[in-house]
Design a protein around this motif. Sequence first.
Motif: not given
Length: 388
Positions: A92-102
Amino acid sequence: MGRVYRWLGPDERRLIAARLAEGASMSGLAVQFGCHPVTIARIRDEALMLRARSGHSRLRLSFEERERIFEGVVRGESDAEIARVLGRHRSTIGREIKRTCQERWRYRPLSAERRRAVRAGRPRPGKLASNRRLLAAVEQGLLGCWSPEQISARLKREFPDDRGMRISHETIYRALYVQSRGELRRQLTKQLRTGREKRKPQGQVPRGARIADMVSISERPPEVDDRAVPGHWEGDLLVGARNQSFVATLVERHTRYVMLAQLGRDRRTERVIEALRTQIQTLPSHLARSLTWDQGNELAAHKRFTVQTGVKVFFADPHSPWQRGSNENTNGLLRQYLPKGTDLAAVSQPELDRIARQLNGRPRKTLDWMTPAEKMDELLAAAPTPDA
């Protein structure tokens, strides 16, 4: 050479937010902390967002959790370490960061929250509905007896530099077969080589894949959509603490009349259809015509339910809660009486009947301020009498 501004850490940002709440000026804080005034404005917006989003659903990340993710990123913590603190899964944390910024270090809670608001819009317009030029090209291909896959590949070849003219064959199929989208005329399905009226999406396993002889909502009679004819119901399960207790909810589309059925801790299809049958059979036949459900396996025995009650069952499309809008709205109202985290197995059927009576006694604007109970009484009073 231009002025160099400092980068602010989480502790300093919290201190600035507190000073802003006390009435400090943004320009003064920018000078004091050696940062750009825009940074102070962003911290102010984050504080406002935090207050606006308090009390949201636990099923989604809150703004406070996004702030904690930001702190973890600054400290160099891994996804697993951040997730452990928040009580979330590391993915959940990984997807949140990845979908927000490169780049991980660029993560900011305010930007992430704004992106969430954009993604949350429902129902989203389909790609064909928002691009008339693409729609015309797809329809032309279908009229030429091209398959969706041929259309998709040909568009990519003819418009290599125009990404607005790209569309996958699955999107074309959904536009043809899913009634709620409606971008393409249903008559165009006859131009497909197979001529089939249904299609199972490729590359995924639908939630209701184990439901035999499932009848799609696209085959539901038009009279159901305009709510003019009574007797058409929407249903779903209300889930209790730890996903271990359940209540079946039924809402009549014409009157918004509610019925509730206690399931305890048993959501097997045999238990669910028995509970629904008990409720439905309290109604005259003209007020029990159809039931629309989501694609949950708790109604896998829908054919037996139809034989026992005479009520036809239709299944909504996956991830389309607006197709059962009355039921979704009612489930939200029920949370006033049965908050999330409640052990629903401990709520008796008489108590559920009392809650239903209260909901049915509320005046509704959509009913010209009549109550669902009053509308249902009208229909019962006008019920056809059997021949002597």
